[in-house]
Design a protein around this motif. Structure first.
Motif, PDB file in Angstrom:
ATOM      1  N   SER A 256       0.826  -1.212   0.000  1.00 13.69           N
ATOM      2  CA  SER A 256       0.000   0.000   0.000  1.00 13.69           C
ATOM      3  C   SER A 256       0.856   1.257   0.000  1.00 13.69           C
ATOM      4  CB  SER A 256      -0.935  -0.001   1.220  1.00 13.69           C
ATOM      5  OG  SER A 256      -1.875  -1.045   1.143  1.00 13.69           O
ATOM      6  N   HIS A 260       1.186   4.133  -3.000  1.00 10.58           N
ATOM      7  CA  HIS A 260       0.837   5.514  -2.663  1.00 10.58           C
ATOM      8  C   HIS A 260       1.828   6.515  -3.256  1.00 10.58           C
ATOM      9  CE1 HIS A 260      -1.455   8.425  -0.423  1.00 10.58           C
ATOM     10  NE2 HIS A 260      -0.444   8.798   0.347  1.00 10.58           N
ATOM     11  N   GLU A 283      -2.695   4.066  -4.933  1.00  6.64           N
ATOM     12  CA  GLU A 283      -3.333   3.826  -3.639  1.00  6.64           C
ATOM     13  C   GLU A 283      -3.628   5.177  -3.015  1.00  6.64           C
ATOM     14  OE1 GLU A 283      -4.823   2.181  -0.137  1.00  6.64           O
ATOM     15  OE2 GLU A 283      -4.141   1.001  -1.857  1.00  6.64           O
TER      16      GLU A 283
END
Length: 334
Positions: A256, A260, A283
């Motif tokens: 994640s 990002h 993300e």
């Protein structure tokens, strides 16, 4: 220790290697050849000369300047042709193939005359471009082992003077870089590379190395990557008493976090940014404010609400996207 900002903001304004007419021929003209004439006189650069002719770059490198040319030798061209799926230069004959060859050759040309003593570790730009017309970056490294480019090609003969610049002979053809090229070439991103290639992660390196049409599926990657430095990852690990190394971070969390930092299908350069822009990443989303603090070009609020994350260098341009360097690892809301 040098900071990443010093390395990336390195100025490739080398002293102009002024080639005066210190040696004249019988007719009173300069005896120093131009870049093309220098290559034509070298038996080890015949493939380069043939490639320049096929790509219609002879006139450019004869009359233009000043240029720094990184000249691949014949063996380098042979290996590159094999990698690209050609038995010889003669097989490069369609307009698309010739255009690609031209861009590869332009990826060996830097504006201005840069002698080897003036090369410092950092980023410069070549005359090659991406699909949008942005000039591609090149990572130059100078150390006790010599001078190399994009982590793939080393200088074997330096400072060959030409009337319109200087030539450095190199041992590999420098193909247009992807964002992965710069991540792996620049030692300041070693933790990022380790995270991207950890065995429990998706095939990030393969994905970020994709170029337009590579799989004949029409996919246009155009990644915009906000790349944390090694110092940023060290700070992330220090923030959790349970973490002693990158390996201690949970795999799903790491996935994640890495997602990002990437936006796809958009090559967002610093000039495209506006104050308060909120790009959607792979993300979550982030917010970018202009300018940054302490003279930095921008600052970011990540998905978790962490503010004032410094963007410390911008516009490291690859053929499939662009990298901006950040001083902290961003955390998504999830």
């Amino acid at each position: 220790m040098k900071t990443i900002s010093k390395l990336i903001k390195v100025t490739l304004v080398a002293l102009l290697f002024v080639v005066s007419s210190c040696s004249n021929d019988d007719d009173g003209g300069s005896s120093i050849p131009n870049i093309v004439e220098l290559a034509q006189s070298s038996p080890n650069l015949t493939s380069l000369v043939a490639a320049l002719e096929k790509a219609d770059l002879v006139t450019t490198l004869q009359s233009g300047g000043a240029y720094t040319v990184l000249a691949p030798d014949n063996d380098a061209f042979g290996r590159a042709l094999t990698t690209l799926g050609f038995a010889s230069l003669d097989e490069i004959d369609t307009p698309e193939e010739i255009a690609a060859l031209r861009n590869i050759l332009l990826n060996h040309v830097i504006s201005g005359t840069i002698i080897s003593a003036q090369i410092n570790t950092g980023y410069g730009s070549t005359l090659a471009t991406n699909a949008d017309g942005d000039n591609l970056s090149i990572y130059l490294k100078s150390d006790n082992n010599g001078v190399s480019f994009n982590g793939m090609s080393e200088v074997t003969a330096a400072d060959l003077p030409a009337s319109n610049g200087v030539v450095h002979v190199v041992d590999e053809v420098i193909l247009p870089p992807t964002v992965v090229t710069f991540a792996t070439a620049d030692s300041n991103f070693s933790s990022l590379v380790a995270a991207l290639t950890r065995s429990d992660q998706p095939a990030f390196a393969d994905i970020l190395a994709r170029t337009e049409g590579a799989n004949n599926d029409g996919f246009d990657p155009d990644f915009t990557v906000f790349a944390p430095t090694d110092e940023a990852f060290a700070s992330l690990i220090d923030s959790n008493p349970s973490w002693n190394s990158l390996e201690d971070i949970d795999g799903a969390l790491l996935t994640s976090v890495l997602l990002h930092h990437v936006k796809d299908e958009a090559n967002i350069r610093s000039g495209d940014l506006t104050d308060g822009i909120s790009p959607t990443m792979l993300e979550g989303s982030i917010t970018i404010n202009l300018p940054g603090d302490d003279g930095n070009p921008a600052k970011i609020t990540d998905g978790a609400g962490n503010m004032n994350i410094a963007v410390i260098a911008v516009d490291v341009q690859a053929v499939n996207g662009v990298i901006h360097v950040i001083a902290e690892v961003m955390i998504p809301a999830s």
